[in-house]
Design a protein around this motif. Structure first.
Motif, PDB file in Angstrom:
ATOM      1  N   TRP A 190     -11.496  -4.948   0.568  1.00  0.00           N
ATOM      2  CA  TRP A 190     -11.314  -3.746   1.361  1.00  0.00           C
ATOM      3  C   TRP A 190     -11.095  -3.997   2.852  1.00  0.00           C
ATOM      4  O   TRP A 190     -10.600  -3.180   3.584  1.00  0.00           O
TER       5      TRP A 190
ATOM      6  N   TRP B 170      -9.589  -5.597   6.405  1.00  0.00           N
ATOM      7  CA  TRP B 170      -8.192  -5.697   6.837  1.00  0.00           C
ATOM      8  C   TRP B 170      -7.746  -7.147   6.857  1.00  0.00           C
ATOM      9  O   TRP B 170      -6.599  -7.454   6.618  1.00  0.00           O
TER      10      TRP B 170
ATOM     11  N   THR C 117       5.297  -4.618   4.518  1.00  0.00           N
ATOM     12  CA  THR C 117       5.829  -4.522   5.875  1.00  0.00           C
ATOM     13  C   THR C 117       4.757  -4.078   6.853  1.00  0.00           C
ATOM     14  O   THR C 117       3.857  -3.313   6.512  1.00  0.00           O
ATOM     15  N   LYS C 118       4.860  -4.591   8.035  1.00  0.00           N
ATOM     16  CA  LYS C 118       3.824  -4.375   9.039  1.00  0.00           C
ATOM     17  C   LYS C 118       4.472  -4.304  10.422  1.00  0.00           C
ATOM     18  O   LYS C 118       4.439  -5.257  11.177  1.00  0.00           O
ATOM     19  N   PRO C 119       5.112  -3.194  10.742  1.00  0.00           N
ATOM     20  CA  PRO C 119       5.720  -3.087  12.072  1.00  0.00           C
ATOM     21  C   PRO C 119       4.663  -2.663  13.084  1.00  0.00           C
ATOM     22  O   PRO C 119       3.968  -1.687  12.854  1.00  0.00           O
ATOM     23  N   GLN C 120       4.516  -3.388  14.155  1.00  0.00           N
ATOM     24  CA  GLN C 120       3.430  -3.084  15.084  1.00  0.00           C
ATOM     25  C   GLN C 120       3.927  -2.859  16.508  1.00  0.00           C
ATOM     26  O   GLN C 120       4.854  -3.517  16.947  1.00  0.00           O
TER      27      GLN C 120
ATOM     28  N   HIS D 148       8.921   2.974  16.227  1.00  0.00           N
ATOM     29  CA  HIS D 148       9.239   2.131  15.097  1.00  0.00           C
ATOM     30  C   HIS D 148       9.212   2.945  13.820  1.00  0.00           C
ATOM     31  O   HIS D 148       8.679   4.035  13.759  1.00  0.00           O
TER      32      HIS D 148
ATOM     33  N   ARG E   2     -14.762   7.131   2.521  1.00  0.00           N
ATOM     34  CA  ARG E   2     -13.745   6.931   1.496  1.00  0.00           C
ATOM     35  C   ARG E   2     -13.919   7.936   0.385  1.00  0.00           C
ATOM     36  O   ARG E   2     -15.044   8.343   0.081  1.00  0.00           O
TER      37      ARG E   2
ATOM     38  N   TYR F 225     -12.019   4.283   9.289  1.00  0.00           N
ATOM     39  CA  TYR F 225     -10.789   4.394   8.510  1.00  0.00           C
ATOM     40  C   TYR F 225     -11.025   5.256   7.274  1.00  0.00           C
ATOM     41  O   TYR F 225     -11.147   4.733   6.153  1.00  0.00           O
TER      42      TYR F 225
ATOM     43  N   SER G  82     -10.537   6.843   4.098  1.00  0.00           N
ATOM     44  CA  SER G  82      -9.496   6.399   3.174  1.00  0.00           C
ATOM     45  C   SER G  82      -9.513   7.168   1.865  1.00  0.00           C
ATOM     46  O   SER G  82     -10.462   7.887   1.565  1.00  0.00           O
TER      47      SER G  82
ATOM     48  N   ILE H  92      -8.502   6.798  -2.369  1.00  0.00           N
ATOM     49  CA  ILE H  92      -7.999   6.078  -3.531  1.00  0.00           C
ATOM     50  C   ILE H  92      -7.410   7.128  -4.464  1.00  0.00           C
ATOM     51  O   ILE H  92      -8.135   7.963  -5.007  1.00  0.00           O
TER      52      ILE H  92
ATOM     53  N   THR I 153      -6.333   4.939   8.480  1.00  0.00           N
ATOM     54  CA  THR I 153      -6.682   5.254   7.102  1.00  0.00           C
ATOM     55  C   THR I 153      -6.116   4.220   6.144  1.00  0.00           C
ATOM     56  O   THR I 153      -5.295   3.395   6.537  1.00  0.00           O
ATOM     57  N   LYS I 154      -6.574   4.280   4.921  1.00  0.00           N
ATOM     58  CA  LYS I 154      -5.945   3.511   3.851  1.00  0.00           C
ATOM     59  C   LYS I 154      -5.636   4.473   2.725  1.00  0.00           C
ATOM     60  O   LYS I 154      -6.492   5.250   2.325  1.00  0.00           O
TER      61      LYS I 154
ATOM     62  N   ARG J  26      -4.540   2.047  12.900  1.00  0.00           N
ATOM     63  CA  ARG J  26      -4.420   0.994  11.898  1.00  0.00           C
ATOM     64  C   ARG J  26      -4.408   1.670  10.531  1.00  0.00           C
ATOM     65  O   ARG J  26      -5.329   2.410  10.197  1.00  0.00           O
ATOM     66  N   GLY J  27      -3.375   1.463   9.800  1.00  0.00           N
ATOM     67  CA  GLY J  27      -3.287   2.160   8.523  1.00  0.00           C
ATOM     68  C   GLY J  27      -2.675   1.299   7.448  1.00  0.00           C
ATOM     69  O   GLY J  27      -1.833   0.449   7.724  1.00  0.00           O
ATOM     70  N   LEU J  28      -3.120   1.527   6.230  1.00  0.00           N
ATOM     71  CA  LEU J  28      -2.541   0.810   5.093  1.00  0.00           C
ATOM     72  C   LEU J  28      -2.043   1.823   4.071  1.00  0.00           C
ATOM     73  O   LEU J  28      -2.746   2.760   3.719  1.00  0.00           O
TER      74      LEU J  28
ATOM     75  N   PRO K 189       0.569  -0.441  11.422  1.00  0.00           N
ATOM     76  CA  PRO K 189       0.670   0.041  10.041  1.00  0.00           C
ATOM     77  C   PRO K 189       0.924  -1.115   9.076  1.00  0.00           C
ATOM     78  O   PRO K 189       1.660  -2.045   9.394  1.00  0.00           O
TER      79      PRO K 189
END
Lengths: 465, 249, 481
Positions: A3, A5, A376-379, A391, C291, C315, C317, C319, C345-346, C373-375, C406
């Motif tokens: 979980w 990052w 993909t990870k555009p930052q 982006h 979550r 974050y 998130s 599922i 978030t994720k 920051r996101g996934l 991201p």
């Protein structure tokens, strides 16, 4: 499911990577004398420093954010027949191989496993342009060489750059002096035509001085079906108001790994357009670092990867806006078929004083098959406020409604699909400035999209033989 | 009402206005014409108080006060309205909110009570008709997604809402087709009284077919080089700006 | 103009944190430090059953083996976990059970915070669970809710009264092995809220937990567990404040949400922990794991307005496990002065035809850093998954940073994932336009910022949206430089 990052390595992976690193540390230690006897004192000093850095950094693992989506442990743990060649010159490539890009009138230079192959070691032109073997130039023109060598490719950040700087012995050197416009495109062809499995390091240095202009084409071709691992570093200095069109074509095969790190250092008002076309390769990792180090510098970077089978193609780019009024644009695309995986890892960094920056970053991907995969990870990392940065990234399929529209007009499904893929790819190919090359790449891409081997005729004949 | 004396202004140390003199009295309509780059928009911006421009010399008195000492919003609440050549888009901010803030802030500065929501909406409805502004536009974000013509209508609508004493309309006619031009011009005329004044900045004479000026000034290279009645605009239309240039250079 | 703006910025950033007062009540705390005994003491003070103590101990032992990895864009000072009080409760005047006898001081505290605990005085639409330091002091409207079978109570009560439910779901979405702070929380959590909505029931009112840190040197480790059974609906609100203190205080919470088949949960947060002063002294370190897991055709929507805390690491998130599940994440994160936020978030797409939406608006001012920051992860079996993400950053001033990280991982070729992001400043031309219409600069910035954040604010429940708008204004007005 993990979980966090960051990617944590498992214990056995840690051990593997330790073994791999040791192998390359030993490689240097055992061959240190040979390496040193081949190079200038200046180069050897840098070599030592780089080796020190490599011992700390090692080969990047997936726990490294920058390499999160590319596992290098396989290709580096393989056993190669040769890791270092003492000398590998005069293969007489000039007479046995001719690049058949139709009508391309370019000055052609050959490398094999990083070693310079043309008979003329250093070619000097009337307008002051110098092109030749990196090794030869480091001895003959130490002033120009020492000023730039290893200044842009930072050994302390990336283990692969450190490894290359420790081990590389030769490559291509290009010098375009102030106010000179190189008449013809300069084409560099790195050929792998051995019947052994080879690990090699290629090192290039291109210096484009103020107000100069040049087109450079860098082709990578693997002509024999052996297992290759190439780790190349290319440093490019671009002076004030200078123009560079840089093209990279990667035409290897499924058993080759091509890791290529390019460092472009741009001065004020300079202009660089670079296009990377990745047609075939078992593993391709392109690292591009651009430093915009003068006001008004402009950088456009484009790339397309066409991957199928189990190929893996990863484009990493880092655009560093250090000064105000610079513009950068990046557009990377992937078309992924079969079980191919693609990755894009783009980073735009805008320093506090880089006001009035315009930066665009875009990554578009098409997955054609259910086993294809894209990460993909555009930052954006932004410290200046008066900027326009944006982006975007998309992952999807070909536009269904466009498909339907074309089919309703009588275009067959296969043809319609081709047309759409081609349109998708052409946005990048259209950026190639050298017309003959563009036409040729168009051809290659169409062939590639048709599932054929995307090699030029001469190259493909070699493979078939 | 407005007195400009030897006004000089520059941007990035480049002098644009090189000594402007102009007097505007209540009830008057002044047209300022001139070729591109003569300083028309700069004059409008300086009057509104845009701090991108630096006033290096001269003075402006407005209703007996030193205008140059007032902030942009102070000037606005004292009745100066600038119709922008390129109205600004403000994403996410609805026209209703924007106008309500503007109207009530101005009222506050003048020591008046803010309008109630219903009074405000009623006012909006009335004023929209003046420029035949479609109802739906006021529900959108400020100028976002408006066509060129809608943006210009929106400027006049805001002018109607704010009832300025001195309106400066910067190229309000540019980019308008003939129907939209007529609507906008009619709107401006409807808002005219004997107590307010209008400065119309334009490149073309055609707007002056609808809005009849009392004076026409020709601005050239940062100076007003010619002032006359409305006939000057027609003469200019006929002979072109080269005629002015040949007279000056 | 510049000078004027600086002045406004100054005024705004000097404006006091409204909720910085301390309530004077007797606290029952267990002293600083953390070891197995402390975990046992917490458990015994709460008269917990054996299985829960075991869970805590397992979590604690796991946590001890863990190392905190800082992968975020945050400068996190070393935290001395032995220097924190892990359990602090306001001493009850009587037995905790008699809910009408809340300490008058505490009652006053919540009134001051605008959260009256008298049901008569309250908006009838919201039920509140008030948590101060480590314990829940009062839950309102319990009886009304119980009539419909809705359970809404403190976590401790839930352990006592509904052990089967708690045992079934505790740690099912956020296991104690999940991350460093989740493990810590699982070992030492003291209280929080529990909510169960039975099959087919729509909660008639919004449920709300109000968290307050009061005592010094304490960490707050609460846990929220929400279970929405098939076809039910609940809208849940969470608010938080803390006194102004010069030392940093740790807040490490866990929120777990289970959204069953066809159910819908809307979870809204206005996070206004004390952010530290304008020199960056003090403030809450906010490390939160939130979550939810969504069953077939269920829907989970996170909305958050993050204005407080010295450090935000969070974050929320989703599922998306069941087919046709829907997930949303709407966020406005504001940082000023020396605040740091790394939030996002994720979205994990597992089921077929699942769709997720991410709208994130970051606003940075002062010397702060604000990261999204996101996934978005589409697993192999997630046929026809859809995601749209829009992550914008707005910079006010040239000393702050705005960053976007991201991650998109797509393992299914029928997925469509789109991500867009922009970074911009409040345009001088926009401010000038407003000025020219008579709107002063600070008002103009308020207008523009609220306009910018509108897509998210509009997702909040009414009364929350109003509070959030005011907060934005307070945190930011005029901070353009």
């Amino acid at each position: 499911m993990e979980w966090g990052w960051g990617e944590a390595l498992k214990n056995n992976q840690m051990k593997d990577i330790k073994d791999i690193n040791q192998k390359y540390i030993d490689l240097y230690t055992k061959n240190k004398d040979i390496l040193h006897s081949n190079s200038s004192e200046f180069v050897n000093q840098i070599r030592e420093k780089a080796f020190g850095a490599f011992q700390t950094l090692g080969i990047p693992t997936k726990s490294n954010e920058e390499y999160k989506y590319t596992d290098l442990s396989n290709t580096f743990s393989k056993d190669y027949t040769n890791y270092l060649n003492k000398k590998c010159e005069n293969l007489n490539i000039e007479s046995i191989f001719k690049c058949d890009v139709i009508n391309l009138d370019a000055d052609v230079f050959y490398l094999s496993k990083g070693w310079y192959q043309n008979t003329e070691k250093i070619k000097t032109y009337n307008n002051g342009v110098i092109i030749g073997s990196l090794k030869a130039v480091s001895e003959k023109y130490p002033d120009i060489f020492n000023k730039h060598y290893s200044k842009y490719a930072d050994c302390t950040k990336d283990g692969l750059v450190a490894l290359n700087t420790s081990l590389a012995q030769d490559g291509l050197f290009i010098y375009v002096p102030k106010n000179v416009k190189a008449e013809k495109p300069i084409q560099l062809i790195n050929l792998l035509l051995d019947n052994n499995d080879e690990f090699s390091n290629v090192r290039n240095l291109f210096i484009i001085e103020d107000n100069a202009k040049v087109d450079i084409i860098f082709c990578n071709d693997s002509l024999t079906e052996n297992t290759f691992l190439t780790n190349s570093v290319t440093e490019i200095f671009v002076g004030e108001n200078a123009h560079l069109n840089y093209h990279k074509v990667q035409n290897d095969h499924n058993k080759s790994s091509n890791i290529s790190s390019t460092f472009i250092h741009q001065s004020a008002n300079s202009n660089v357009e670079s296009v990377t076309i990745s047609l075939i390769g078992g593993l391709i990792r392109n690292n591009l670092t651009v430093v915009l180090d003068g006001k008004g510098a402009n950088n456009n970077t484009y790339g397309i990867s066409l991957a199928d089978k189990k190929q893996h193609m990863d484009n990493y780019s880092f655009i560093h806006h250090k000064e105000a009024h610079c513009d950068s644009a990046q557009l990377f695309k992937n078309i992924l078929d079969d079980s191919a995986t693609g990755a894009f890892n783009g980073k735009v960094l805008v320093d506090r004083n880089a006001q009035k920056t315009n930066a665009l970053q875009s990554n578009k991907n098409i997955l054609l098959a259910n086993n294809a995969k894209m990460n993909t990870k555009p930052q954006l990392i932004i410290y200046a406020d008066d900027v326009k940065c944006s982006h975007g990234a998309t992952v999807g399929q070909l536009d269904e409604s466009a498909m339907f529209y074309m089919r309703a007009r009588g275009i067959g499904k296969k043809e319609a699909k081709m047309l759409l893929m081609y349109a998708f790819a052409f946005e990048i190919i259209g950026k190639i400035k050298v017309e003959e090359l563009r036409n040729n790449i168009e051809d290659l891409v169409i062939r590639r999209l048709n599932g054929e081997l995307g090699l030029c005729k001469n190259c493909s004949q070699r493979v078939i033989n | 009402m407005l007195k400009i004396k030897n006004l000089k202004a520059s941007i990035n140390n480049k002098e644009i206005l090189k000594g402007i003199n102009l007097e505007v009295k209540p009830g008057e309509v002044h047209a300022i014409m001139g070729p591109n780059g003569s300083g028309k928009s700069t004059l409008a911006a300086v009057l509104a108080g845009n701090e991108v421009f630096e006033v290096t010399e001269g003075e402006i008195t407005y209703l007996g006060e030193d205008l140059l000492n007032l902030s942009v919003e102070k000037r606005a609440s004292k009745g100066i309205f600038l119709g922008f050549q390129y109205p600004i888009e403000i994403p996410g901010v609805s026209m209703v909110n924007f106008m309500k803030s503007a109207v009530n802030e101005q009222r506050k500065t003048r020591g008046e009570e803010p309008l109630t929501a219903s009074a405000f909406l009623k006012l909006m409805r009335e004023k929209k008709e003046i420029v035949e502004l479609e109802a739906k536009l006021t529900n959108r974000s400020v100028n976002e997604g408006f066509s060129g013509g809608e943006k210009k209508k929106n400027e006049i609508f805001q002018m109607a809402m704010l009832e300025p004493k001195l309106a400066i309309l910067d190229e309000t006619d540019s980019g308008l087709d003939i129907d939209a031009l007529r609507i906008v011009a009619n709107g401006i005329n409807k808002l005219k009284t004997k107590d307010n004044a209008t400065i119309v900045i334009t490149h073309y004479q055609r707007l002056l077919d609808y809005i009849v000026p009392d004076f026409v000034h020709i601005l050239y290279n940062g100076r007003i080089v010619k002032t006359a009645g409305k006939e000057l605009a027609l003469e200019l239309e006929e002979k072109g700006y080269d005629w002015i240039k040949s007279q000056i250079d | 103009m510049k000078e004027n703006e600086d002045k406004i910025l100054d005024e705004v950033t000097n404006s006091d944190y409204k909720y910085g007062f301390v309530t004077d009540v007797d606290n029952d705390d267990i002293g600083k430090g953390l070891n197995e005994d402390v975990v046992r003491i917490i458990s015994s003070k709460k008269n917990e059953p054996e299985w829960l103590l075991d869970y805590r101990l397992k979590a604690f032992r796991h946590w001890k083996e863990m190392e905190f990895k800082n992968w975020a864009h945050l400068d996190i000072p070393e935290i001395n976990y032995q220097d924190i009080i892990y359990y602090s409760a306001p001493k009850p005047t009587k037995v905790l059970d008699s809910m009408d006898d809340v300490d008058p001081e505490l009652r006053k505290t919540f009134e001051k915070l605008g959260i009256p605990l008298d049901e008569q005085k309250m908006l009838s639409g919201v039920a509140v669970d008030a948590v101060i330091d480590s314990v829940s002091v009062k839950t309102t409207f319990k009886e009304n809710l119980a009539e419909r079978g809705i359970i809404f109570c403190s976590f401790s009560e839930a352990v006592r009264d509904y052990p089967d439910l708690v045992k079934k779901y505790l740690g099912s979405v956020v296991p104690y092995t999940d991350n460093f702070f989740a493990a810590l929380n699982s070992a030492v959590f003291s209280d929080g809220s529990f909510c169960y909505i039975p099959k087919g029931v729509r909660s008639p009112m919004e449920l709300s937990t109000y968290f307050r840190i009061n005592a010094a040197n304490t960490g707050q480790f609460e846990r929220t567990l929400i279970v929405a059974d098939d076809d039910s609906f609940v809208s849940y609100l969470e608010g938080c404040t803390a006194p102004q203190r010069d030392e940093n205080q740790l807040h490490a919470a866990i929120v777990e949400i289970i959204v069953n088949k066809g159910a819908e949960v809307k979870y809204s947060t206005v996070q206004n922990w004390y952010p530290g002063n304008k020199e960056g002294l003090g403030g809450i370190f906010n490390f939160v794991t939130k979550r939810g897991i969504i069953g077939e055709s269920g829907k989970l929507s996170w909305s958050q307005v993050e204005t407080g805390s010295a450090i935000t690491w969070k974050y929320p998130s989703c599922i998306l496990k069941g087919d046709n599940a829907i997930a949303e994440f709407y966020s406005v994160a504001v940082t000023n002065n020396y605040q740091q936020a790394d939030t996002g978030t994720k979205m994990i797409h597992i089921g077929k035809n699942t769709s997720s939406t991410i709208i994130s608006k970051g606003i940075s001012a002062g010397k702060s850093d604000n990261s999204y920051r996101g996934l978005v992860k589409v697993l192999k079996g997630a046929e026809n998954a859809r995601n749209f993400s829009q992550c914008d950053s707005l910079l006010l001033g040239d000393k702050c940073g705005a960053h976007t990280y991201p991650y998109i991982e797509v393992d299914n070729n029928t997925a469509v994932v789109e991500h867009e992001a922009t970074t911009s400043k409040i345009g001088e031309d926009q401010i000038f336009y407003c000025n020219q219409r008579g709107i002063p600069t600070e008002e103009a910035i308020g207008l523009i910022v609220n306009g910018y954040a509108k897509d998210v604010l509009s997702k909040l429940p009414m009364e929350f949206a109003v509070e959030a708008q005011k907060l934005l204004q307070i945190s930011l007005e005029g901070s353009v430089g």
